[in-house]
Structure formats: structure tokens, C-alpha cells
Design an enzyme around this catalytic site. Structure first.
Site, PDB file in Angstrom:
ATOM      1  N   HIS A   1      -5.577  -5.308  -0.261  1.00 23.89           N
ATOM      2  CA  HIS A   1      -4.716  -4.612  -1.210  1.00 23.89           C
ATOM      3  C   HIS A   1      -5.540  -4.251  -2.442  1.00 23.89           C
ATOM      4  CE1 HIS A   1      -1.012  -6.677   0.705  1.00 23.89           C
ATOM      5  NE2 HIS A   1      -1.243  -5.504   1.259  1.00 23.89           N
TER       6      HIS A   1
ATOM      7  N   SER B   1      -3.830   4.556   5.403  1.00 29.04           N
ATOM      8  CA  SER B   1      -3.655   3.505   4.403  1.00 29.04           C
ATOM      9  C   SER B   1      -2.463   2.635   4.792  1.00 29.04           C
ATOM     10  CB  SER B   1      -3.475   4.099   3.004  1.00 29.04           C
ATOM     11  OG  SER B   1      -2.265   4.804   2.932  1.00 29.04           O
ATOM     12  N   GLY B   2      -2.427   1.419   4.247  1.00 30.37           N
ATOM     13  CA  GLY B   2      -1.364   0.464   4.587  1.00 30.37           C
ATOM     14  C   GLY B   2       0.039   1.011   4.438  1.00 30.37           C
TER      15      GLY B   2
ATOM     16  N   ASP C   1      -1.364  -0.848   8.343  1.00 33.63           N
ATOM     17  CA  ASP C   1      -1.198  -2.259   8.717  1.00 33.63           C
ATOM     18  C   ASP C   1      -0.553  -2.378  10.096  1.00 33.63           C
ATOM     19  OD1 ASP C   1      -2.230  -2.979   6.228  1.00 33.63           O
ATOM     20  OD2 ASP C   1      -0.246  -3.171   5.317  1.00 33.63           O
TER      21      ASP C   1
ATOM     22  N   HIS D   1       5.570  -1.449   1.873  1.00 27.83           N
ATOM     23  CA  HIS D   1       5.485  -1.751   3.302  1.00 27.83           C
ATOM     24  C   HIS D   1       5.423  -3.263   3.547  1.00 27.83           C
ATOM     25  CE1 HIS D   1       1.466  -1.682   1.671  1.00 27.83           C
ATOM     26  NE2 HIS D   1       0.978  -2.235   2.760  1.00 27.83           N
TER      27      HIS D   1
END
Length: 89
Positions: free
Chosen positions: A5, A52-53, A58, A85
Site C-alpha cells: 500500500h 493497481s489494487g 489484489d 477495496h
């Protein structure tokens, strides 16, 4: 896989700097921004960068784990910041 993160990217960079000789031996899977940092700062080659997450990265890495394409994850998670998320993490 390596995921970090935004608020934990400094800790990730310190960890990678201290273990670069080991990390460089593995095919790396990362989320987009984490992979970009690893490539630019350390010259590492990232085998696969997901989105990206918050955009599903993820989840994509989770899917790769269930298929057996990823053997382990280094997740530098920031539990003190809200993430849109969170359920994916």
C-alpha cells in the site's frame, strides 16, 4: 508476489534493499505501482504487473495464487488507512 500500500512503500523499499540478493532470484508478480517502484528504484525485472489494487490487482494476484501461479506473497499492508477495496485484501 509483492504488494505494498502507498503508506507502506518506504518499509517495502527498505526490506527490498536489505534482501535484494534474495528477492532478485524469484520471478516477481506485483500490482502496478509496486512493480513500477521495484523496477525504477532497484532495477528489478517484474514478470507480471497486475492492475493497481483498487482496480482489481489484489484479486488478480489472489486468483494467481489459487491457480498455483504464485507461491507466496509479501504484503506490506497499511491497516490504518481506509481502502476502497478492503474486501479484496
Amino acid at each position: 508476489a509483492i504488494v505494498a500500500h502507498n503508506n507502506t512503500k518506504p518499509a517495502m523499499k527498505q526490506f527490498i534493499e536489505e534482501t535484494l540478493d534474495i528477492v532478485s532470484l524469484f520471478p516477481l508478480v506485483t500490482t502496478r505501482s509496486t512493480g513500477t517502484v521495484l523496477e525504477r528504484v532497484f532495477g528489478l525485472q517484474v514478470k507480471h504487473k497486475t492492475t493497481s489494487g483498487p482496480l482489481g490487482g489484489d484479486q488478480e494476484i489472489g486468483s494467481m495464487i489459487t491457480r498455483g501461479d504464485v507461491d507466496g506473497v509479501l504484503f506490506f499492508r497499511d491497516p490504518l488507512s481506509a481502502h476502497p477495496h478492503d474486501d479484496d485484501i
